[in-house]
Design a protein around this motif. Structure first.
Motif, PDB file in Angstrom:
ATOM      1  N   LEU A   1       0.959  -1.306  -0.164  1.00 56.17           N
ATOM      2  CA  LEU A   1      -0.011  -0.053  -0.073  1.00 56.17           C
ATOM      3  C   LEU A   1       0.867   1.179   0.203  1.00 56.17           C
ATOM      4  O   LEU A   1       1.724   1.492   0.862  1.00 56.17           O
ATOM      5  CB  LEU A   1      -0.918   0.022   1.098  1.00 56.17           C
ATOM      6  CG  LEU A   1      -1.683  -1.199   1.159  1.00 56.17           C
ATOM      7  CD1 LEU A   1      -2.523  -0.983   2.776  1.00 56.17           C
ATOM      8  CD2 LEU A   1      -2.777  -1.353   0.257  1.00 56.17           C
ATOM      9  N   ASP A   2       0.464   2.117  -1.029  1.00 56.63           N
ATOM     10  CA  ASP A   2       1.515   3.443  -1.053  1.00 56.63           C
ATOM     11  C   ASP A   2       0.603   4.459  -0.514  1.00 56.63           C
ATOM     12  O   ASP A   2      -0.633   5.015  -1.054  1.00 56.63           O
ATOM     13  CB  ASP A   2       1.931   3.572  -2.676  1.00 56.63           C
ATOM     14  CG  ASP A   2       3.075   4.673  -2.723  1.00 56.63           C
ATOM     15  OD1 ASP A   2       3.745   4.864  -1.731  1.00 56.63           O
ATOM     16  OD2 ASP A   2       2.947   5.262  -3.873  1.00 56.63           O
ATOM     17  N   GLU A   3       1.531   5.390   0.300  1.00 59.70           N
ATOM     18  CA  GLU A   3       0.727   6.520   0.585  1.00 59.70           C
ATOM     19  C   GLU A   3      -0.662   6.457   1.309  1.00 59.70           C
ATOM     20  O   GLU A   3      -1.568   7.002   1.077  1.00 59.70           O
ATOM     21  CB  GLU A   3       0.663   7.793  -0.269  1.00 59.70           C
ATOM     22  CG  GLU A   3       1.896   8.055  -1.087  1.00 59.70           C
ATOM     23  CD  GLU A   3       2.933   9.062   0.243  1.00 59.70           C
ATOM     24  OE1 GLU A   3       2.314   9.281   0.914  1.00 59.70           O
ATOM     25  OE2 GLU A   3       4.159   9.090  -0.548  1.00 59.70           O
ATOM     26  N   LEU A   4      -0.706   5.502   2.357  1.00 57.23           N
ATOM     27  CA  LEU A   4      -2.003   5.012   3.050  1.00 57.23           C
ATOM     28  C   LEU A   4      -2.403   6.134   3.917  1.00 57.23           C
ATOM     29  O   LEU A   4      -1.648   6.898   4.540  1.00 57.23           O
ATOM     30  CB  LEU A   4      -1.494   3.919   3.958  1.00 57.23           C
ATOM     31  CG  LEU A   4      -2.840   3.234   4.593  1.00 57.23           C
ATOM     32  CD1 LEU A   4      -3.647   2.805   3.704  1.00 57.23           C
ATOM     33  CD2 LEU A   4      -2.231   2.063   5.636  1.00 57.23           C
ATOM     34  N   GLY A   5      -3.446   6.460   3.782  1.00 59.41           N
ATOM     35  CA  GLY A   5      -4.359   7.578   4.530  1.00 59.41           C
ATOM     36  C   GLY A   5      -4.209   8.957   3.697  1.00 59.41           C
ATOM     37  O   GLY A   5      -4.637   9.929   4.527  1.00 59.41           O
TER      38      GLY A   5
ATOM     39  N   LEU B   1      -8.357   5.810   9.529  1.00 63.13           N
ATOM     40  CA  LEU B   1      -8.768   5.068   8.410  1.00 63.13           C
ATOM     41  C   LEU B   1      -7.489   4.059   8.216  1.00 63.13           C
ATOM     42  O   LEU B   1      -7.513   2.734   8.035  1.00 63.13           O
ATOM     43  CB  LEU B   1      -9.108   5.751   7.295  1.00 63.13           C
ATOM     44  CG  LEU B   1      -9.928   4.642   6.197  1.00 63.13           C
ATOM     45  CD1 LEU B   1     -11.148   4.225   6.721  1.00 63.13           C
ATOM     46  CD2 LEU B   1     -10.149   5.530   5.013  1.00 63.13           C
ATOM     47  N   ALA B   2      -6.427   4.775   8.134  1.00 62.55           N
ATOM     48  CA  ALA B   2      -5.043   3.718   7.969  1.00 62.55           C
ATOM     49  C   ALA B   2      -4.716   2.751   8.878  1.00 62.55           C
ATOM     50  O   ALA B   2      -4.403   1.610   8.711  1.00 62.55           O
ATOM     51  CB  ALA B   2      -3.894   4.747   7.659  1.00 62.55           C
ATOM     52  N   ARG B   3      -4.883   3.134  10.157  1.00 62.25           N
ATOM     53  CA  ARG B   3      -4.534   2.299  11.490  1.00 62.25           C
ATOM     54  C   ARG B   3      -5.691   1.112  11.244  1.00 62.25           C
ATOM     55  O   ARG B   3      -5.314   0.052  11.607  1.00 62.25           O
ATOM     56  CB  ARG B   3      -4.773   3.079  12.691  1.00 62.25           C
ATOM     57  CG  ARG B   3      -3.683   4.298  12.887  1.00 62.25           C
ATOM     58  CD  ARG B   3      -4.268   4.886  14.197  1.00 62.25           C
ATOM     59  NE  ARG B   3      -4.307   4.086  15.266  1.00 62.25           N
ATOM     60  CZ  ARG B   3      -4.289   4.551  16.735  1.00 62.25           C
ATOM     61  NH1 ARG B   3      -4.287   5.827  16.790  1.00 62.25           N
ATOM     62  NH2 ARG B   3      -4.464   3.605  17.591  1.00 62.25           N
TER      63      ARG B   3
ATOM     64  N   THR C   1       3.740   2.491   2.830  1.00 56.10           N
ATOM     65  CA  THR C   1       4.277   3.886   3.064  1.00 56.10           C
ATOM     66  C   THR C   1       3.276   5.054   3.358  1.00 56.10           C
ATOM     67  O   THR C   1       2.159   4.626   3.096  1.00 56.10           O
ATOM     68  CB  THR C   1       4.963   4.087   1.649  1.00 56.10           C
ATOM     69  OG1 THR C   1       3.880   4.671   0.789  1.00 56.10           O
ATOM     70  CG2 THR C   1       5.765   3.387   1.273  1.00 56.10           C
ATOM     71  N   THR C   2       3.845   6.009   4.236  1.00 63.28           N
ATOM     72  CA  THR C   2       2.899   7.091   4.716  1.00 63.28           C
ATOM     73  C   THR C   2       3.771   8.108   4.930  1.00 63.28           C
ATOM     74  O   THR C   2       4.830   8.083   5.387  1.00 63.28           O
ATOM     75  CB  THR C   2       2.081   6.362   5.934  1.00 63.28           C
ATOM     76  OG1 THR C   2       0.963   7.766   6.264  1.00 63.28           O
ATOM     77  CG2 THR C   2       3.002   6.127   7.115  1.00 63.28           C
ATOM     78  N   HIS C   3       3.076   9.545   5.174  1.00 61.22           N
ATOM     79  CA  HIS C   3       3.523  10.591   5.729  1.00 61.22           C
ATOM     80  C   HIS C   3       2.974  10.926   7.295  1.00 61.22           C
ATOM     81  O   HIS C   3       3.222  11.899   7.840  1.00 61.22           O
ATOM     82  CB  HIS C   3       3.269  11.657   4.690  1.00 61.22           C
ATOM     83  CG  HIS C   3       4.358  11.633   3.497  1.00 61.22           C
ATOM     84  ND1 HIS C   3       5.763  11.794   3.810  1.00 61.22           N
ATOM     85  CD2 HIS C   3       4.115  11.255   2.249  1.00 61.22           C
ATOM     86  CE1 HIS C   3       6.273  12.023   2.629  1.00 61.22           C
ATOM     87  NE2 HIS C   3       5.553  11.536   1.744  1.00 61.22           N
ATOM     88  N   ILE C   4       1.956  10.007   7.506  1.00 59.10           N
ATOM     89  CA  ILE C   4       1.111  10.593   8.978  1.00 59.10           C
ATOM     90  C   ILE C   4       2.063  10.136  10.157  1.00 59.10           C
ATOM     91  O   ILE C   4       2.520   9.061  10.304  1.00 59.10           O
ATOM     92  CB  ILE C   4       0.003   9.860   8.607  1.00 59.10           C
ATOM     93  CG1 ILE C   4      -0.966  10.225   7.516  1.00 59.10           C
ATOM     94  CG2 ILE C   4      -0.989  10.317   9.828  1.00 59.10           C
ATOM     95  CD1 ILE C   4      -2.266   9.680   7.421  1.00 59.10           C
ATOM     96  N   ASN C   5       2.086  11.000  10.883  1.00 62.66           N
ATOM     97  CA  ASN C   5       3.059  10.947  11.998  1.00 62.66           C
ATOM     98  C   ASN C   5       2.264  10.009  13.072  1.00 62.66           C
ATOM     99  O   ASN C   5       2.932   9.018  13.763  1.00 62.66           O
ATOM    100  CB  ASN C   5       3.217  12.372  12.815  1.00 62.66           C
ATOM    101  CG  ASN C   5       4.372  13.015  12.356  1.00 62.66           C
ATOM    102  OD1 ASN C   5       5.268  12.490  12.097  1.00 62.66           O
ATOM    103  ND2 ASN C   5       4.570  14.119  12.705  1.00 62.66           N
ATOM    104  N   GLU C   6       0.882  10.017  13.355  1.00 66.60           N
ATOM    105  CA  GLU C   6       0.279   9.116  14.031  1.00 66.60           C
ATOM    106  C   GLU C   6       0.351   7.714  13.794  1.00 66.60           C
ATOM    107  O   GLU C   6       0.672   6.713  14.488  1.00 66.60           O
ATOM    108  CB  GLU C   6      -1.132   9.410  13.882  1.00 66.60           C
ATOM    109  CG  GLU C   6      -1.626  10.681  14.408  1.00 66.60           C
ATOM    110  CD  GLU C   6      -1.646  11.774  13.665  1.00 66.60           C
ATOM    111  OE1 GLU C   6      -0.820  11.663  12.770  1.00 66.60           O
ATOM    112  OE2 GLU C   6      -2.443  12.683  14.072  1.00 66.60           O
ATOM    113  N   LEU C   7       0.692   7.207  12.628  1.00 69.56           N
ATOM    114  CA  LEU C   7       1.165   6.069  12.045  1.00 69.56           C
ATOM    115  C   LEU C   7       2.377   5.641  12.498  1.00 69.56           C
ATOM    116  O   LEU C   7       2.630   4.440  12.751  1.00 69.56           O
ATOM    117  CB  LEU C   7       0.727   5.775  10.479  1.00 69.56           C
ATOM    118  CG  LEU C   7      -0.665   5.627  10.007  1.00 69.56           C
ATOM    119  CD1 LEU C   7      -0.646   5.434   8.554  1.00 69.56           C
ATOM    120  CD2 LEU C   7      -1.407   4.784  10.583  1.00 69.56           C
TER     121      LEU C   7
END
Length: 809
Positions: A418-422, A433-435, A451-457
């Motif tokens: 999965l690329d750029e999830l969320g 949603l990504a979690r 892959t992601t840019h989201i800090n929470e992830l």
């Protein structure tokens, strides 16, 4: 030919993972249309055993190419021709000629399968090669009738050779006739040009229009302006008519031959179709091996566990790809990759998925030894921008639509990328949603890389069991990505650092830092500290890996050296065993020959002893019988002799062919010749002729006491001829000319009659029947041949004539 349960990759996933480019690269290495088609349609297998065997076959193919044991030959496409044959169609000469080249290629494969080095180092490929059938009778028949250029040879049939010879002769005559016009000074002034050309399939010469009556002939055409007439002179008209008739006959004969050859090829339809399948598979194997050698790839380990462990994996389509280390499945099943844009996250994701697909397709991987891959029944990917104006889908909607399909299919045998999830929506909602998506896939047992840019992830992956962070390394000194993957550490986005480097005004950057959430900087600093620590550990790990690789390399070299020593030892032993087998074989052959000779000698002596015993017994019986009967017959014989001695044949009763009694021989005979002046007669008695006087002859009417036999009987006994055991009941004349055979048979029958044989066997063989017919003609006029017949099935059939001997009726 080989069936397998394929991974259900969609065309979108094939494109997203760049697998289509790998298949095209593979197809470029094939040498046949069969192999190219297989390469472009290649799909990964979902069966562990097939994946392992497929990779092993590729390794064996590499050995064949590296050592130049065998090179697959390019062969023509024959599947369309086979389709025609399946419908009882007739093929043209060029199509049949393609079969010759194809079968020659098959013969090369069949020959290579017998090479000792191929059988030893590539047993799996040897097995495939052995499935190829050479179809030698068909190849020889086609090769005797067709050239490699697709021309029917004169040797295809006697009639075709004769027709073509006639056609060549006629063409030469036509050319000579026309040359007379061209070269003649009296005709040249009438010609537009001194050449011979063709119009309507007939040879003509160009004549000036004003001289059309100067050269008598048929006009076949004229030039566009009418100044030139193309005339066929009358002297060559009949020659060309005959040439056209022969041409039609030739075409009919060609069609007949092609029809026969097509029927012959149709008889091998199943063998040829099987060869196409095997040849295409071998071509694909050799292409896989060539790609492996070109890219420096190796055979990865295959495991039943659902893991991916790639050591220094390089994307095979990038010229200067930075090697990445990927390990998912042992300690964690979900890896969340973070880092700056253009840092290599998507390439890492594609490399991971592509390595799995290639390995399950039997392709070697551009990785270090020690890399391992599991076998997945489903490989699903959502990579790149999925925005679609035609379907009214935003980037977020496009991604989500794909993820819904993936969740529906994913299970514990799946690899999910999965690329750029969320991304593409509200950050907080996107994070939640990504979690949820990652946890759903985790609970389904899937292996996941996202892959992601989201800090929470990042924090979620750091804290949640079964999940792991990884980041793309960023060099803070040069402010540029290194494209290396650092497992275990979340990545910084470095957005402000990149913005500052690109020249964003400082007051804007300062304002941005103030807007950042409280604590964000501390988190980023913590990530930076972890990243530095991880880099240090990574460097130490790399150093340890290099040392391990050196040790592994040394181990492989020692193993290789040991294997070479082992092979040399085995080769020496094989040679010694071969020599020993040859000596034993030679000794056994000599012993067998001696034993056979002794056995034959023993059998011969045994038969001679048995024959001698039978002869002695028979002779003894006859001796006793004769002794017993002698007394009984003596008186009657004396009386008969006295009566016959008193009788004399009158001169007037003598005539040739008359049956008489010869007193001195006490036998009946037939008068052959009578000399009245000398009163001497030539009489045939049995097989001998005797000259005797008239006084020695009595009329047969006075010999009633002798009975109906030609000899005076002795109680029904027949004397045993001692020479009969020396004349064989069979004579062999196979391989002799008729004249030689007749001479041998003539002498043999005389000897057989003298030996008292009643039936003999003449072995002449079957052949064309010429020898048999000639011998039968000879037997018609041969004395003492009563009749004859061909042998029964158990006697040799038409290759043997059974002759019954005796006086002719």
């Amino acid at each position: 030919m080989l069936t397998m349960d394929a991974v259900p990759l969609t065309e979108r996933e094939i494109r997203l993972l760049d697998y289509h480019a790998i298949r095209e690269k593979l197809a470029q290495k094939t040498v046949t249309a069969y192999g190219e088609e297989r390469a472009l349609g290649l799909l990964p297998s979902a069966e562990y055993r097939e994946v392992k065997d497929s990779l092993n076959r590729t390794s064996q193919a590499c050995l064949i190419l590296e050592n130049n044991y065998f090179q697959l030959k390019n062969v023509p496409e024959i599947r369309n021709s086979l389709a025609k044959l399946s419908k009882e169609g007739v093929l043209g000469a060029e199509e049949l000629s393609s079969f010759i080249l194809f079968l020659q290629g098959c013969g090369q494969v069949e020959k290579a399968s017998k090479k000792e080095e191929v059988r030893e180092h590539a047993p799996a490929i040897t097995y495939l090669m052995e499935q190829v059938q050479e179809c030698r009778p068909l190849l020889e028949e086609l090769d005797s009738c067709l050239s490699n250029d697709g021309e029917l040879l004169d040797s295809a049939s006697p009639l075709l050779r004769d027709l073509r010879r006639q056609a060549r002769s006629l063409k030469e005559s036509i050319r000579e006739n026309l040359d007379n016009y061209i070269k003649s000074s009296s005709y040249q002034k009438y010609l537009q040009e001194p050449i011979v050309t063709v119009r309507n399939g007939r040879y003509v010469i160009p004549v000036k229009q004003e001289h059309r009556n100067s050269i008598k002939g048929m006009v076949h055409d004229q030039s566009s302006r009418g100044v030139t007439l193309f005339i066929e002179p009358y002297p060559v008209v009949e020659l060309q008519n005959k040439l056209q008739r022969i041409g039609r006959q030739e075409q009919e004969e060609i069609e007949r031959i092609l029809k026969e050859l097509s029927y012959a090829a149709a008889e091998y339809y199943h063998e040829l179709s099987g060869n196409v399948e095997v040849y295409g598979f071998l071509d694909l194997l050799m292409a896989k091996a060539q790609v492996s050698l070109d890219t420096g790839s190796v055979e990865p380990g295959v495991t039943r566990e659902k893991i991916i462990e790639l050591r220094e994996a390089r994307h095979p389509l990038l010229e200067r790809a930075v090697p990445v280390e990927v390990k998912i499945g042992e300690d964690y099943r979900v890896m969340v990759i973070t880092g700056p844009n253009t840092g290599g996250k998507t390439v890492t994701l594609k490399t991971t998925g592509l390595m799995a697909v290639m390995a399950q397709s039997g392709l070697h991987l551009p990785v270090l030894h020690g890399s391992r891959v599991g076998v997945f029944k489903g490989i699903y990917a959502d990579i790149g921008d999925e925005q679609s104006i035609e379907q009214s889908l935003s980037t977020f909607s496009g991604h989500l639509k794909n993820i819904v399909e993936i969740i529906d299919k994913a299970d514990n045998n799946s690899l999910v990328l999965l690329d750029e999830l969320g991304a593409g929506t509200d950050p907080s909602e996107g994070a939640a949603l990504a979690r949820a998506i990652l946890m759903e896939l985790y609970h389904r047992g899937s292996l996941v890389a996202a892959t992601t840019h989201i800090n929470e992830l990042k924090l979620f992956a750091q804290l949640e069991e079964g999940l792991q962070n990884a980041s793309m390394e960023f060099d803070e000194e040069t402010f540029s990505p290194t494209f290396r993957l650092l497992p275990g550490v979340p990545g910084k986005s470095n957005a402000l650092v990149i913005a500052e480097r690109l020249g964003l005004p400082s007051h804007v950057l300062q304002q941005a830092r103030e807007y950042m959430q409280e604590g964000h900087g501390e988190v980023e600093d913590m990530i930076g500290s972890l990243t530095r620590e991880q880099k240090k550990l990574h460097r130490e790990s790399q150093a340890a890996d290099r040392e391990r690789e050196k040790v592994e390399q040394l181990r492989r070299e020692l193993e290789k050296e040991r294997e070479e020593i082992k092979q040399k030892k085995e080769e020496i032993l094989r040679e010694a065993k071969r020599e020993a087998r040859e000596l034993v074989k030679k000794a056994k052959k000599n012993a067998d020959a001696s034993l056979q000779e002794l056995q034959q000698l023993y059998e011969s002596m045994k038969k001679e002893a048995e024959a001698d015993a039978q002869l002695m017994g028979r002779a003894e019986d006859i001796r006793h019988s004769l002794k017993k009967d002698l007394a009984e017959t003596t008186s009657s014989l004396v009386e008969q002799d006295q009566e016959l001695e008193e009788k004399v044949l009158d001169k007037e009763s003598v005539e040739e062919g008359k049956e008489v009694w010869v007193k001195s021989l006490k036998q009946k005979g037939t008068i052959i010749k009578y000399s009245s002046s000398e009163e001497m007669l030539l009489v045939q008695v049995g097989m001998i002729k005797v000259n005797t006087s008239l006084e020695d002859i009595a009329p047969t009417g006075d010999t009633t006491g002798a009975g109906e036999g030609e000899k005076v009987p002795l109680k029904g006994y027949t004397f045993l001829n001692s020479s009969s055991s020396q004349v064989s009941p069979e004579i062999y004349v196979r391989g002799l000319t008729l004249e030689e055979a007749i001479e041998e048979v003539d002498k043999y029958i005389d000897n057989a009659v003298m030996a008292g044989l009643n039936q003999v066997y003449l072995v002449h063989g079957k052949g064309t029947g010429t020898l048999r017919r000639g011998l039968h003609q000879f037997l018609k006029n041969k004395n003492w041949v009563r009749d004859w017949r061909l042998g029964d099935h158990y006697e040799g059939g038409s290759g043997v004539t059974v002759i019954n001997l005796g006086k002719k009726d």
